[in-house]
Design a protein around this motif. Structure first.
Motif, PDB file in Angstrom:
ATOM      1  N   ASP A 101      -5.315   4.925   5.854  1.00 23.58           N
ATOM      2  CA  ASP A 101      -6.741   4.607   5.724  1.00 23.58           C
ATOM      3  C   ASP A 101      -7.063   3.230   6.300  1.00 23.58           C
ATOM      4  OD1 ASP A 101      -7.169   7.020   4.460  1.00 23.58           O
ATOM      5  OD2 ASP A 101      -7.076   6.186   2.436  1.00 23.58           O
ATOM      6  N   ALA A 102      -6.091   2.306   6.204  1.00 18.84           N
ATOM      7  CA  ALA A 102      -6.327   0.927   6.651  1.00 18.84           C
ATOM      8  C   ALA A 102      -6.158   0.739   8.144  1.00 18.84           C
ATOM      9  CB  ALA A 102      -5.383  -0.021   5.906  1.00 18.84           C
ATOM     10  N   ILE A 103      -5.620   1.738   8.843  1.00 13.47           N
ATOM     11  CA  ILE A 103      -5.430   1.619  10.291  1.00 13.47           C
ATOM     12  C   ILE A 103      -6.789   1.640  10.993  1.00 13.47           C
ATOM     13  CG2 ILE A 103      -4.503   2.772  12.350  1.00 13.47           C
ATOM     14  CD1 ILE A 103      -2.212   3.776  10.645  1.00 13.47           C
ATOM     15  N   PRO A 104      -7.024   0.757  11.942  1.00 13.44           N
ATOM     16  CA  PRO A 104      -8.309   0.775  12.672  1.00 13.44           C
ATOM     17  C   PRO A 104      -8.547   2.111  13.347  1.00 13.44           C
ATOM     18  CG  PRO A 104      -7.093  -1.246  13.137  1.00 13.44           C
ATOM     19  CD  PRO A 104      -6.170  -0.363  12.367  1.00 13.44           C
ATOM     20  N   GLU A 105      -9.799   2.438  13.513  1.00 12.89           N
ATOM     21  CA  GLU A 105     -10.153   3.736  14.090  1.00 12.89           C
ATOM     22  C   GLU A 105      -9.540   3.935  15.476  1.00 12.89           C
ATOM     23  OE1 GLU A 105     -14.228   6.160  15.213  1.00 12.89           O
ATOM     24  OE2 GLU A 105     -14.231   4.740  13.551  1.00 12.89           O
ATOM     25  N   ALA A 106      -9.483   2.861  16.270  1.00  8.52           N
ATOM     26  CA  ALA A 106      -8.894   2.970  17.608  1.00  8.52           C
ATOM     27  C   ALA A 106      -7.427   3.370  17.533  1.00  8.52           C
ATOM     28  CB  ALA A 106      -9.032   1.640  18.346  1.00  8.52           C
ATOM     29  N   LEU A 133       0.828  -1.199   0.000  1.00  5.83           N
ATOM     30  CA  LEU A 133       0.000   0.000   0.000  1.00  5.83           C
ATOM     31  C   LEU A 133       0.869   1.258   0.000  1.00  5.83           C
ATOM     32  CD1 LEU A 133      -2.659  -0.916   2.725  1.00  5.83           C
ATOM     33  CD2 LEU A 133      -2.892  -1.148   0.245  1.00  5.83           C
ATOM     34  N   SER A 134       0.323   2.339  -0.518  1.00  9.01           N
ATOM     35  CA  SER A 134       0.987   3.623  -0.356  1.00  9.01           C
ATOM     36  C   SER A 134       0.856   4.041   1.102  1.00  9.01           C
ATOM     37  CB  SER A 134       0.337   4.675  -1.261  1.00  9.01           C
ATOM     38  OG  SER A 134      -0.980   4.968  -0.807  1.00  9.01           O
ATOM     39  N   PRO A 135       1.748   4.900   1.596  1.00  6.37           N
ATOM     40  CA  PRO A 135       1.616   5.342   2.994  1.00  6.37           C
ATOM     41  C   PRO A 135       0.259   5.973   3.292  1.00  6.37           C
ATOM     42  CG  PRO A 135       3.788   5.876   2.169  1.00  6.37           C
ATOM     43  CD  PRO A 135       3.002   5.383   0.982  1.00  6.37           C
ATOM     44  N   ASP A 157     -11.340  10.609   6.336  1.00  5.97           N
ATOM     45  CA  ASP A 157     -12.521  10.358   5.504  1.00  5.97           C
ATOM     46  C   ASP A 157     -12.898   8.891   5.460  1.00  5.97           C
ATOM     47  OD1 ASP A 157     -14.528  11.376   3.683  1.00  5.97           O
ATOM     48  OD2 ASP A 157     -13.437  10.358   2.082  1.00  5.97           O
ATOM     49  N   ALA A 158     -11.909   7.979   5.518  1.00  2.93           N
ATOM     50  CA  ALA A 158     -12.193   6.557   5.284  1.00  2.93           C
ATOM     51  C   ALA A 158     -13.032   5.920   6.388  1.00  2.93           C
ATOM     52  CB  ALA A 158     -10.879   5.789   5.110  1.00  2.93           C
ATOM     53  N   ASN A 159     -12.598   6.048   7.640  1.00  2.00           N
ATOM     54  CA  ASN A 159     -13.339   5.342   8.700  1.00  2.00           C
ATOM     55  C   ASN A 159     -13.197   6.040  10.052  1.00  2.00           C
ATOM     56  OD1 ASN A 159     -10.690   4.808   9.250  1.00  2.00           O
ATOM     57  ND2 ASN A 159     -10.978   2.655   9.783  1.00  2.00           N
ATOM     58  N   PHE A 160     -13.113   7.358  10.042  1.00  2.00           N
ATOM     59  CA  PHE A 160     -12.914   8.097  11.280  1.00  2.00           C
ATOM     60  C   PHE A 160     -14.180   8.887  11.595  1.00  2.00           C
ATOM     61  CE2 PHE A 160     -11.394  11.483  14.023  1.00  2.00           C
ATOM     62  CZ  PHE A 160     -10.505  10.835  14.837  1.00  2.00           C
ATOM     63  N   HIS A 161     -14.789   8.625  12.738  1.00  2.00           N
ATOM     64  CA  HIS A 161     -16.044   9.283  13.090  1.00  2.00           C
ATOM     65  C   HIS A 161     -15.982   9.768  14.539  1.00  2.00           C
ATOM     66  CE1 HIS A 161     -17.585   7.439   9.421  1.00  2.00           C
ATOM     67  NE2 HIS A 161     -17.115   6.290   9.858  1.00  2.00           N
ATOM     68  N   LEU A 162     -16.537  10.928  14.773  1.00  2.00           N
ATOM     69  CA  LEU A 162     -16.570  11.452  16.138  1.00  2.00           C
ATOM     70  C   LEU A 162     -17.652  10.772  16.950  1.00  2.00           C
ATOM     71  CD1 LEU A 162     -16.039  15.280  15.537  1.00  2.00           C
ATOM     72  CD2 LEU A 162     -14.399  13.620  16.419  1.00  2.00           C
ATOM     73  N   ASP A 199      -5.455   7.452  -4.810  1.00  2.00           N
ATOM     74  CA  ASP A 199      -6.603   8.165  -5.363  1.00  2.00           C
ATOM     75  C   ASP A 199      -7.553   8.674  -4.288  1.00  2.00           C
ATOM     76  OD1 ASP A 199      -7.654   5.789  -4.492  1.00  2.00           O
ATOM     77  OD2 ASP A 199      -8.479   5.158  -6.421  1.00  2.00           O
ATOM     78  N   GLY A 200      -7.135   8.585  -3.036  1.00  2.00           N
ATOM     79  CA  GLY A 200      -7.957   9.131  -1.955  1.00  2.00           C
ATOM     80  C   GLY A 200      -7.766  10.626  -1.814  1.00  2.00           C
ATOM     81  N   ASN A 201      -8.353  11.197  -0.799  1.00  2.00           N
ATOM     82  CA  ASN A 201      -8.268  12.638  -0.558  1.00  2.00           C
ATOM     83  C   ASN A 201      -7.294  12.888   0.590  1.00  2.00           C
ATOM     84  OD1 ASN A 201      -8.613  15.357  -0.182  1.00  2.00           O
ATOM     85  ND2 ASN A 201     -10.843  15.290   0.028  1.00  2.00           N
ATOM     86  N   ILE A 202      -6.099  13.338   0.261  1.00  2.00           N
ATOM     87  CA  ILE A 202      -5.091  13.557   1.304  1.00  2.00           C
ATOM     88  C   ILE A 202      -5.443  14.741   2.199  1.00  2.00           C
ATOM     89  CG2 ILE A 202      -3.227  12.535  -0.050  1.00  2.00           C
ATOM     90  CD1 ILE A 202      -2.290  15.389  -0.666  1.00  2.00           C
ATOM     91  N   MET A 203      -6.367  15.582   1.754  1.00  2.00           N
ATOM     92  CA  MET A 203      -6.793  16.717   2.571  1.00  2.00           C
ATOM     93  C   MET A 203      -7.941  16.335   3.503  1.00  2.00           C
ATOM     94  SD  MET A 203      -4.575  18.807   1.717  1.00  2.00           S
ATOM     95  CE  MET A 203      -5.121  20.221   2.658  1.00  2.00           C
ATOM     96  N   ALA A 204      -8.367  15.089   3.462  1.00  2.00           N
ATOM     97  CA  ALA A 204      -9.401  14.591   4.378  1.00  2.00           C
ATOM     98  C   ALA A 204      -8.897  13.281   4.965  1.00  2.00           C
ATOM     99  CB  ALA A 204     -10.725  14.398   3.654  1.00  2.00           C
TER     100      ALA A 204
END
Length: 247
Positions: free
Chosen positions: A117-122, A110-112, A241-246, A233-238
């Motif tokens: 993005d693949a790291i678990p939310e915790a 994977l790219s860095p 975005d992938a799996n992070f929620h408050l 191809d993701g958004n590096i400015m977000a």
């Protein structure tokens, strides 16, 4: 970027003006800033086309603004140096020999950016909260006072990281100079080291943005097209975005 995102949460107000502020660094005024710029780069020297250094941010003094700008550059340079090295490490699939957590196997190749993005939310929360703590500790007036320092917007040292002496639980190492290699260094040597650090930080900021740009638009950065930068191809400015929620 992470430093800026959590600083409003960790800011405890600038330290009150005290007598030690009279010993402020000479670079806390415009002339001192110009001198430092010449020491950093004798060819370019002082370059401020937008006259940012002449401002008075948040209605504070120009000296406070210059202190803020110097702290900001040093901090962002340090983050960029860590990020530049980290990008190279992860781009080459260099990993710890164990999983981040049970059941969290991160694939290689994977790219860095995709790795983040693949790291678990915790795991993301752990990193963000650690950064938030460092921001809180750096900005805290009480902690700075116990170290005999003042806030960088009140004549204190830009880039100074307080010790962890005030923590209720003993910590074996400080973030700055954990092995005390600089304990006996002269003031002149430390000043020269800071100039080197700022220049390295500037180069790291350019280098890291080069990596990110090449990954987003392959072939956009001369010299990086053939070194194997993995596209993203993701958004590096977000970054969340992938799996992070408050909530």
């Amino acid at each position: 970027m992470l430093a800026l995102s959590v600083s409003p949460l960790s800011f405890h107000g600038v330290a009150p003006v005290v007598k030690s502020a009279a010993r402020a660094s000479a670079s806390m005024d415009l002339e001192g800033l110009k001198t430092t710029a010449k020491e950093l780069n004798p060819v370019v020297g002082f370059w401020d086309p937008l006259n940012i250094s002449g401002g008075e941010f948040w209605g504070d003094s120009n000296a406070a603004t210059i202190g803020f700008l110097r702290e900001s550059e040093i901090k962002h340079g340090r983050v960029a140096m860590a990020g530049f090295v980290g990008y190279i490490v992860h781009a080459n699939d260099i990993r710890f020999p164990w999983a981040l957590s049970k059941g969290a196997e991160i694939p290689t190749g994977l790219s860095p950016q995709a790795l983040w993005d693949a790291i678990p939310e915790a795991g993301k929360w752990q990193m963000i909260l650690t950064i938030a703590f460092f921001e809180f500790w750096r900005e805290n007036s009480y902690i700075l006072e116990k170290d005999g320092q003042t806030h960088y917007m009140r004549g204190g040292k830009p880039g100074y990281m307080p010790t962890f002496d005030q923590l209720p639980h003993p910590v074996p190492f400080n973030l700055y100079d954990p092995f005390k290699f600089s304990k006996s260094a002269t003031a002149e040597k430390k000043a020269k080291g800071l100039l080197v650090e700022v220049n390295n930080g500037r180069l790291a900021m350019i280098g890291l943005m080069g990596f990110l740009s090449e990954a987003a638009v392959p072939g956009s950065v001369p010299g990086l097209a053939g070194v194997g930068i993995r596209p993203y191809d993701g958004n590096i400015m977000a970054p969340f975005d992938a799996n992070f929620h408050l909530f």
